[in-house]
Design a protein around this motif. Structure first.
Motif, PDB file in Angstrom:
ATOM      1  N   UNK A 138       0.836  -1.195   0.000  1.00  0.00           N
ATOM      2  CA  UNK A 138       0.000   0.000   0.000  1.00  0.00           C
ATOM      3  C   UNK A 138       0.872   1.247   0.000  1.00  0.00           C
ATOM      4  N   UNK A 139       0.395   2.334  -0.608  1.00  0.00           N
ATOM      5  CA  UNK A 139       1.182   3.583  -0.614  1.00  0.00           C
ATOM      6  C   UNK A 139       1.400   4.087   0.806  1.00  0.00           C
ATOM      7  N   UNK A 140       2.636   4.409   1.124  1.00  0.00           N
ATOM      8  CA  UNK A 140       3.004   4.874   2.459  1.00  0.00           C
ATOM      9  C   UNK A 140       3.870   6.125   2.334  1.00  0.00           C
ATOM     10  N   UNK A 141       3.883   6.893   3.400  1.00  0.00           N
ATOM     11  CA  UNK A 141       4.599   8.160   3.404  1.00  0.00           C
ATOM     12  C   UNK A 141       6.102   7.935   3.545  1.00  0.00           C
ATOM     13  N   UNK A 142       6.867   8.651   2.720  1.00  0.00           N
ATOM     14  CA  UNK A 142       8.322   8.671   2.819  1.00  0.00           C
ATOM     15  C   UNK A 142       8.810   9.986   3.409  1.00  0.00           C
ATOM     16  N   UNK A 143       8.284  11.106   2.912  1.00  0.00           N
ATOM     17  CA  UNK A 143       8.683  12.425   3.381  1.00  0.00           C
ATOM     18  C   UNK A 143       8.093  13.496   2.493  1.00  0.00           C
ATOM     19  N   UNK A 144       8.730  14.647   2.482  1.00  0.00           N
ATOM     20  CA  UNK A 144       8.287  15.768   1.659  1.00  0.00           C
ATOM     21  C   UNK A 144       9.478  16.353   0.912  1.00  0.00           C
ATOM     22  N   UNK A 145       9.172  17.084  -0.150  1.00  0.00           N
ATOM     23  CA  UNK A 145      10.204  17.786  -0.914  1.00  0.00           C
ATOM     24  C   UNK A 145      10.608  19.038  -0.141  1.00  0.00           C
ATOM     25  N   UNK A 146      11.897  19.179   0.143  1.00  0.00           N
ATOM     26  CA  UNK A 146      12.378  20.347   0.871  1.00  0.00           C
ATOM     27  C   UNK A 146      12.942  21.420  -0.060  1.00  0.00           C
ATOM     28  N   UNK A 147      13.683  21.021  -1.094  1.00  0.00           N
ATOM     29  CA  UNK A 147      14.239  21.976  -2.062  1.00  0.00           C
ATOM     30  C   UNK A 147      14.197  21.346  -3.446  1.00  0.00           C
ATOM     31  N   UNK A 148      14.045  22.170  -4.449  1.00  0.00           N
ATOM     32  CA  UNK A 148      13.976  21.683  -5.828  1.00  0.00           C
ATOM     33  C   UNK A 148      14.964  22.436  -6.702  1.00  0.00           C
ATOM     34  N   UNK A 149      15.497  21.714  -7.676  1.00  0.00           N
ATOM     35  CA  UNK A 149      16.308  22.301  -8.721  1.00  0.00           C
ATOM     36  C   UNK A 149      15.637  22.089 -10.064  1.00  0.00           C
ATOM     37  N   UNK A 150      16.404  22.213 -11.122  1.00  0.00           N
ATOM     38  CA  UNK A 150      15.829  22.027 -12.454  1.00  0.00           C
ATOM     39  C   UNK A 150      15.606  20.566 -12.769  1.00  0.00           C
ATOM     40  N   UNK A 151      16.531  19.718 -12.372  1.00  0.00           N
ATOM     41  CA  UNK A 151      16.437  18.289 -12.682  1.00  0.00           C
ATOM     42  C   UNK A 151      16.503  17.393 -11.449  1.00  0.00           C
ATOM     43  N   UNK A 152      16.624  17.950 -10.269  1.00  0.00           N
ATOM     44  CA  UNK A 152      16.675  17.131  -9.067  1.00  0.00           C
ATOM     45  C   UNK A 152      16.009  17.861  -7.926  1.00  0.00           C
ATOM     46  N   UNK A 153      15.665  17.106  -6.882  1.00  0.00           N
ATOM     47  CA  UNK A 153      15.006  17.666  -5.706  1.00  0.00           C
ATOM     48  C   UNK A 153      15.485  16.910  -4.479  1.00  0.00           C
ATOM     49  N   UNK A 154      15.473  17.598  -3.346  1.00  0.00           N
ATOM     50  CA  UNK A 154      15.897  16.997  -2.085  1.00  0.00           C
ATOM     51  C   UNK A 154      14.678  16.615  -1.268  1.00  0.00           C
ATOM     52  N   UNK A 155      14.716  15.426  -0.692  1.00  0.00           N
ATOM     53  CA  UNK A 155      13.595  14.878   0.082  1.00  0.00           C
ATOM     54  C   UNK A 155      13.993  14.807   1.552  1.00  0.00           C
ATOM     55  N   UNK A 156      13.158  15.386   2.418  1.00  0.00           N
ATOM     56  CA  UNK A 156      13.304  15.236   3.862  1.00  0.00           C
ATOM     57  C   UNK A 156      12.372  14.104   4.297  1.00  0.00           C
ATOM     58  N   UNK A 157      12.927  13.037   4.827  1.00  0.00           N
ATOM     59  CA  UNK A 157      12.127  11.870   5.206  1.00  0.00           C
ATOM     60  C   UNK A 157      11.544  12.059   6.604  1.00  0.00           C
ATOM     61  N   UNK A 158      10.721  11.097   7.012  1.00  0.00           N
ATOM     62  CA  UNK A 158      10.113  11.166   8.336  1.00  0.00           C
ATOM     63  C   UNK A 158      11.146  10.931   9.436  1.00  0.00           C
ATOM     64  N   UNK A 159      12.349  10.495   9.083  1.00  0.00           N
ATOM     65  CA  UNK A 159      13.423  10.378  10.066  1.00  0.00           C
ATOM     66  C   UNK A 159      14.080  11.724  10.346  1.00  0.00           C
ATOM     67  N   UNK A 160      13.853  12.703   9.499  1.00  0.00           N
ATOM     68  CA  UNK A 160      14.494  14.006   9.669  1.00  0.00           C
ATOM     69  C   UNK A 160      13.866  14.758  10.835  1.00  0.00           C
ATOM     70  N   UNK A 161      14.710  15.415  11.616  1.00  0.00           N
ATOM     71  CA  UNK A 161      14.211  16.228  12.717  1.00  0.00           C
ATOM     72  C   UNK A 161      13.533  17.497  12.264  1.00  0.00           C
ATOM     73  N   UNK A 162      13.685  17.865  10.987  1.00  0.00           N
ATOM     74  CA  UNK A 162      13.040  19.080  10.481  1.00  0.00           C
ATOM     75  C   UNK A 162      11.583  18.863  10.102  1.00  0.00           C
ATOM     76  N   UNK A 163      11.142  17.607  10.047  1.00  0.00           N
ATOM     77  CA  UNK A 163       9.772  17.297   9.629  1.00  0.00           C
ATOM     78  C   UNK A 163       8.890  17.103  10.856  1.00  0.00           C
ATOM     79  N   UNK A 164       7.891  17.949  11.002  1.00  0.00           N
ATOM     80  CA  UNK A 164       6.891  17.833  12.061  1.00  0.00           C
ATOM     81  C   UNK A 164       5.570  17.461  11.402  1.00  0.00           C
ATOM     82  N   UNK A 165       5.041  16.309  11.767  1.00  0.00           N
ATOM     83  CA  UNK A 165       3.854  15.790  11.093  1.00  0.00           C
ATOM     84  C   UNK A 165       2.905  15.186  12.110  1.00  0.00           C
TER      85      UNK A 165
END
Length: 299
Positions: free
Chosen positions: A168-195
């Motif tokens: 089943x689809x499960x949460x990994x994290x959110x996009x924190x920063x984006x570029x033209x061809x790549x993006x950085x993902x902050x996962x649920x293990x990151x201390x910056x993510x409050x959910x």
């Protein structure tokens, strides 16, 4: 007498001046290290995505090589084997098409019922596939870089999902920063993510909402009401309170929980540890979900 015999006499340095020089030298070294560390972090944040776009062809080489191996292996199959695989894929596509039509019918009926009941329409989502390009050994589970199309419209705050242990689809994290061809993902293990998450018994909690040391592979979850206390083994899902994250998305399973007796304790909340449903150590492909309204607004 010593001067007459040709010896040079150097004036003795004062002990206070020597200690001052040592202190000044040590302070200079510490200040240089602090400036170097701060400059490294600032340069890494600002230039990371830019360099990722520049080196994208090189970062994508492992994925290209991985895709080329199965393509070359197809050339080794006989016509009979290729025909059997093609027939199997056709049957699978027909099954998926029938299920998709059924889901579209259910979605249309749901929209009609919402209109009759004067309820707001449910948000609609578009999904973009992405490949994991780069991972930092120091933050292996906290963040990683994915490849995106230049015209995908993905922006910071988009939710990243992947199949869980049961598919089943499960949460990994959110996009924190984006570029033209790549993006950085902050996962649920990151201390910056409050959910915020919800449990079957009606209780809610917040991921990483407490200062608690997590065991490897778990995420702290806190502020769970005592009167609606969850139990170990309960499934945590997203509440939908956070912008850009749909509700009901599976996050993980509650592993441990504080044992508190409300009759003998004044605590109003308890905390525990959550095991994510997605194996982030072996993650190669993800889905990025974008609300259609937000995507159209970005265009």
């Amino acid at each position: 007498l010593l001067r007459r015999k040709g010896f040079r006499i150097r004036p003795m340095s004062e002990p206070g001046k020597i200690s001052d020089r040592r202190v000044f030298f040590a302070a200079s070294v510490v200040l240089a290290l602090i400036l170097a560390f701060a400059g490294y972090r600032a340069l890494r944040r600002s230039a990371g995505l830019l360099l990722g776009d520049f080196f994208y062809p090189y970062l994508a080489l492992p994925g290209i090589a991985t895709d080329r191996v199965p393509r070359q292996s197809l050339l080794l199959l006989s016509r009979t084997e290729l025909a059997a695989k093609t027939e199997s894929l056709i049957q699978e596509n027909r099954r998926l098409e029938a299920e998709n039509r059924q889901l579209q019918t259910l979605a249309a009926e749901n929209r009609e019922l919402r209109e009759l009941a004067l309820l707001p329409s449910a948000p609609r989502w578009r999904y973009h596939t992405a490949q994991v390009l780069l991972r930092d050994p120091l933050f292996w589970r906290e963040k990683f870089t994915i490849s995106i199309a230049p015209d995908s419209g993905i922006r910071p705050g988009a939710v990243v999902i992947a199949p869980g242990n049961d598919g089943t689809p499960s949460l990994v994290g959110i996009i924190s920063r984006t570029g033209k061809r790549n993006a950085e993902v902050e996962t649920i293990f990151s201390g910056n993510l409050r959910l915020s998450v919800a449990f079957p018994g009606g209780g809610n909690g917040f991921l990483d909402g407490i200062e608690r040391q997590a065991t490897p592979g778990t995420v702290p979850v806190g502020y769970i009401p005592v009167n609606r206390m969850a139990a170990p083994g309960d499934t945590a899902v997203t509440t939908g309170f956070a912008a850009g994250i749909p509700s009901g998305l599976k996050v993980g399973r509650l592993t441990t929980l504080d044992e508190v007796d409300p009759n003998f304790s004044s605590s109003e909340h308890v905390s525990g540890l959550l095991t994510p449903d997605v194996d982030l150590d072996n993650l190669h492909f993800v889905l990025v979900a974008m609300p259609e309204s937000a995507e159209e607004g970005g265009e």
